[in-house]
Design a protein around this motif. Sequence first.
Motif, PDB file in Angstrom:
ATOM      1  N   VAL A 137       3.082   8.949   4.292  1.00 45.85           N
ATOM      2  CA  VAL A 137       3.992   7.816   4.113  1.00 45.85           C
ATOM      3  C   VAL A 137       3.277   6.582   3.571  1.00 45.85           C
ATOM      4  O   VAL A 137       3.920   5.645   3.114  1.00 45.85           O
ATOM      5  CB  VAL A 137       4.732   7.479   5.423  1.00 45.85           C
ATOM      6  N   ILE A 138       1.938   6.554   3.636  1.00 46.87           N
ATOM      7  CA  ILE A 138       1.148   5.515   2.984  1.00 46.87           C
ATOM      8  C   ILE A 138      -0.070   6.173   2.360  1.00 46.87           C
ATOM      9  O   ILE A 138      -0.761   6.955   3.008  1.00 46.87           O
ATOM     10  CB  ILE A 138       0.676   4.418   3.962  1.00 46.87           C
ATOM     11  N   SER A 139      -0.328   5.856   1.099  1.00 44.28           N
ATOM     12  CA  SER A 139      -1.570   6.235   0.447  1.00 44.28           C
ATOM     13  C   SER A 139      -1.872   5.142  -0.564  1.00 44.28           C
ATOM     14  O   SER A 139      -1.377   5.162  -1.690  1.00 44.28           O
ATOM     15  CB  SER A 139      -1.450   7.601  -0.252  1.00 44.28           C
ATOM     16  N   SER A 140      -2.674   4.160  -0.145  1.00 47.62           N
ATOM     17  CA  SER A 140      -2.956   3.018  -1.012  1.00 47.62           C
ATOM     18  C   SER A 140      -4.137   2.236  -0.467  1.00 47.62           C
ATOM     19  O   SER A 140      -4.535   2.397   0.688  1.00 47.62           O
ATOM     20  CB  SER A 140      -1.736   2.094  -1.106  1.00 47.62           C
ATOM     21  N   HIS A 141      -4.700   1.373  -1.339  1.00 47.48           N
ATOM     22  CA  HIS A 141      -5.728   0.428  -0.897  1.00 47.48           C
ATOM     23  C   HIS A 141      -5.004  -0.803  -0.380  1.00 47.48           C
ATOM     24  O   HIS A 141      -4.201  -1.407  -1.092  1.00 47.48           O
ATOM     25  CB  HIS A 141      -6.665   0.076  -2.050  1.00 47.48           C
ATOM     26  N   TYR A 190      -5.840   7.109   8.718  1.00 50.14           N
ATOM     27  CA  TYR A 190      -7.197   7.416   8.266  1.00 50.14           C
ATOM     28  C   TYR A 190      -7.616   6.264   7.338  1.00 50.14           C
ATOM     29  O   TYR A 190      -7.059   6.144   6.237  1.00 50.14           O
ATOM     30  CB  TYR A 190      -7.232   8.738   7.502  1.00 50.14           C
ATOM     31  N   ALA A 191      -8.595   5.465   7.751  1.00 52.48           N
ATOM     32  CA  ALA A 191      -8.909   4.245   7.009  1.00 52.48           C
ATOM     33  C   ALA A 191     -10.329   4.226   6.471  1.00 52.48           C
ATOM     34  O   ALA A 191     -11.191   4.988   6.908  1.00 52.48           O
ATOM     35  CB  ALA A 191      -8.674   3.015   7.899  1.00 52.48           C
ATOM     36  N   HIS A 192     -10.557   3.281   5.515  1.00 56.48           N
ATOM     37  CA  HIS A 192     -11.849   3.014   4.857  1.00 56.48           C
ATOM     38  C   HIS A 192     -12.265   4.127   3.911  1.00 56.48           C
ATOM     39  O   HIS A 192     -13.439   4.234   3.553  1.00 56.48           O
ATOM     40  CB  HIS A 192     -12.967   2.764   5.874  1.00 56.48           C
ATOM     41  N   LEU A 193     -11.331   4.976   3.484  1.00 58.71           N
ATOM     42  CA  LEU A 193     -11.664   6.116   2.635  1.00 58.71           C
ATOM     43  C   LEU A 193     -12.246   5.661   1.299  1.00 58.71           C
ATOM     44  O   LEU A 193     -11.818   4.653   0.729  1.00 58.71           O
ATOM     45  CB  LEU A 193     -10.417   6.966   2.378  1.00 58.71           C
ATOM     46  N   THR A 194     -13.225   6.428   0.800  1.00 59.07           N
ATOM     47  CA  THR A 194     -13.724   6.184  -0.555  1.00 59.07           C
ATOM     48  C   THR A 194     -12.676   6.608  -1.566  1.00 59.07           C
ATOM     49  O   THR A 194     -12.361   5.875  -2.511  1.00 59.07           O
ATOM     50  CB  THR A 194     -15.032   6.956  -0.799  1.00 59.07           C
ATOM     51  N   ASN A 195     -12.132   7.808  -1.371  1.00 58.75           N
ATOM     52  CA  ASN A 195     -11.096   8.338  -2.254  1.00 58.75           C
ATOM     53  C   ASN A 195      -9.938   8.871  -1.434  1.00 58.75           C
ATOM     54  O   ASN A 195     -10.127   9.354  -0.313  1.00 58.75           O
ATOM     55  CB  ASN A 195     -11.644   9.477  -3.132  1.00 58.75           C
ATOM     56  N   ARG A 196      -8.728   8.800  -2.013  1.00 61.23           N
ATOM     57  CA  ARG A 196      -7.536   9.404  -1.415  1.00 61.23           C
ATOM     58  C   ARG A 196      -7.111  10.586  -2.280  1.00 61.23           C
ATOM     59  O   ARG A 196      -7.006  10.469  -3.486  1.00 61.23           O
ATOM     60  CB  ARG A 196      -6.406   8.372  -1.341  1.00 61.23           C
ATOM     61  N   SER A 197      -6.877  11.738  -1.640  1.00 63.86           N
ATOM     62  CA  SER A 197      -6.562  12.966  -2.375  1.00 63.86           C
ATOM     63  C   SER A 197      -5.082  13.290  -2.383  1.00 63.86           C
ATOM     64  O   SER A 197      -4.670  14.276  -2.999  1.00 63.86           O
ATOM     65  CB  SER A 197      -7.319  14.152  -1.758  1.00 63.86           C
ATOM     66  N   VAL A 198      -4.255  12.500  -1.692  1.00 67.33           N
ATOM     67  CA  VAL A 198      -2.825  12.774  -1.596  1.00 67.33           C
ATOM     68  C   VAL A 198      -2.051  11.500  -1.914  1.00 67.33           C
ATOM     69  O   VAL A 198      -2.560  10.387  -1.777  1.00 67.33           O
ATOM     70  CB  VAL A 198      -2.443  13.277  -0.190  1.00 67.33           C
ATOM     71  N   SER A 199      -0.813  11.679  -2.333  1.00 65.82           N
ATOM     72  CA  SER A 199       0.061  10.559  -2.679  1.00 65.82           C
ATOM     73  C   SER A 199       1.158  10.401  -1.640  1.00 65.82           C
ATOM     74  O   SER A 199       1.512  11.362  -0.943  1.00 65.82           O
ATOM     75  CB  SER A 199       0.690  10.782  -4.058  1.00 65.82           C
ATOM     76  N   ALA A 200       1.720   9.201  -1.552  1.00 69.60           N
ATOM     77  CA  ALA A 200       2.838   8.960  -0.643  1.00 69.60           C
ATOM     78  C   ALA A 200       3.997   9.872  -1.011  1.00 69.60           C
ATOM     79  O   ALA A 200       4.339  10.039  -2.179  1.00 69.60           O
ATOM     80  CB  ALA A 200       3.261   7.498  -0.715  1.00 69.60           C
ATOM     81  N   GLY A 201       4.592  10.494   0.009  1.00 66.98           N
ATOM     82  CA  GLY A 201       5.682  11.431  -0.196  1.00 66.98           C
ATOM     83  C   GLY A 201       5.254  12.881  -0.181  1.00 66.98           C
ATOM     84  O   GLY A 201       6.105  13.772  -0.085  1.00 66.98           O
ATOM     85  N   PRO A 244       3.949  -1.549   6.173  1.00 68.26           N
ATOM     86  CA  PRO A 244       5.198  -0.782   5.999  1.00 68.26           C
ATOM     87  C   PRO A 244       4.952   0.509   5.236  1.00 68.26           C
ATOM     88  O   PRO A 244       4.082   0.599   4.368  1.00 68.26           O
ATOM     89  CB  PRO A 244       6.084  -1.739   5.192  1.00 68.26           C
ATOM     90  N   ASN A 245       5.745   1.524   5.564  1.00 69.20           N
ATOM     91  CA  ASN A 245       5.653   2.794   4.860  1.00 69.20           C
ATOM     92  C   ASN A 245       6.032   2.626   3.398  1.00 69.20           C
ATOM     93  O   ASN A 245       6.888   1.805   3.056  1.00 69.20           O
ATOM     94  CB  ASN A 245       6.560   3.839   5.502  1.00 69.20           C
ATOM     95  N   GLU A 246       5.415   3.428   2.538  1.00 69.49           N
ATOM     96  CA  GLU A 246       5.713   3.379   1.113  1.00 69.49           C
ATOM     97  C   GLU A 246       6.844   4.323   0.726  1.00 69.49           C
ATOM     98  O   GLU A 246       7.405   4.219  -0.368  1.00 69.49           O
ATOM     99  CB  GLU A 246       4.447   3.728   0.322  1.00 69.49           C
ATOM    100  N   VAL A 247       7.175   5.272   1.607  1.00 64.99           N
ATOM    101  CA  VAL A 247       8.304   6.180   1.398  1.00 64.99           C
ATOM    102  C   VAL A 247       9.053   6.311   2.715  1.00 64.99           C
ATOM    103  O   VAL A 247       8.486   6.110   3.791  1.00 64.99           O
ATOM    104  CB  VAL A 247       7.842   7.580   0.921  1.00 64.99           C
ATOM    105  N   ASN A 248      10.338   6.635   2.620  1.00 63.40           N
ATOM    106  CA  ASN A 248      11.141   6.870   3.808  1.00 63.40           C
ATOM    107  C   ASN A 248      11.166   8.360   4.113  1.00 63.40           C
ATOM    108  O   ASN A 248      11.283   9.190   3.207  1.00 63.40           O
ATOM    109  CB  ASN A 248      12.576   6.362   3.598  1.00 63.40           C
TER     110      ASN A 248
END
Length: 348
Positions: free
Chosen positions: A128-132, A155-166, A60-64
């Motif tokens: 809409v999703i940025s999480s492990h 975009y999956a299996h990332l070492t690091n995420r540079s953006v946040s949901a929203g 599910p999306n983390e933000v609408n």
Amino acid sequence: MRLKLMITAGCVLLPGILGLTGATAAAAANPPASPSPSPTSTQTPTPAPTATPDENNDPPNEVNVAERSVTLMASTNFQLPFPCGQTWTGKNIGSSAHRAYEIDFNRGSTPDADRGDTVVAAAAGTVVISSHQGSLNGFGNLVKIDHGGGWQTFYAHLTNRSVSAGAHVAQGQKIGTVGNTSRPGNNISPHLHYEVRQGTGYPGNIRKAVFNGSTFNYQAGVQTLTSKNKCGGGGGGGSTNPHTAQSVCGSGYKVVDSAALGTAGTVYLLYNSGNGSNCVATIKKTSLGQATAVSAYLEVQGKARAADTGNFAYFAGPVRGSAPGKCVKWGGKVGSAVYDSPFEHCGS
């Protein structure tokens, strides 16, 4: 009212070790209905994919996010999810994780060569999703971007995420780095797992990936591509904002007024004579590609004020409101520079 406009792929997975499947802002032009052309007569139709009972690959999306204008989505030109000029090999075969048109990307000659390489947004949209994803599925560090019109990229299996949901992201903006994160116990080589989806109903909503107007070679199952993502500048920073007030507000809107916000940006008032609606957008001129405080608002006389306020990389808005024959207040802010209008532009 406000309609706001913001991919996984690399090295072949080790056979049988990963039980998963793949998961504007305004952008450049592409054919209008869909970024996925129909298969040619030389291609063998792919059977409709089915999900296994234990799959949880539609998180599910983390933000609408409010639905985007179809006009904005129709103009989006999907590009390779890597910086301009880089050459990557994508594979749609050799992975137990794939159900349809997912792609795994690599470019290095050794298993760990691509770890930490930059991943960028294939098109503009909203994160809409940025999480492990942990043990929920095999995506590991996942970024999902909503592009409007029902289109999403994973975009999956990332070492690091540079953006946040929203967050709003521009095409070509960095969103993370290549890695091999997955569910506990999955021992996979670093790669980017990339997907394009439209609508709901996994895995039937996975669509063919298109890069720079050309469909990935699914018939061969493997293809080496060179990125054209923001080769003309703009994405992920630079001195020129790739967005304009017209591209943010959409087809039919024309600028009727504007106000400078110092040297930091400009707020624009637009009007659509076809439907009697106004639109306000604040376009940044400095700190492009960086999330800084930006806002835009519109108040139609007799109605509550609508606003778009947050930390954005390129613009705030669009903020729309139906105002036939009505006066409007409008304005915006970039950093400490503010503009507030009186009630004006009555009916235009």
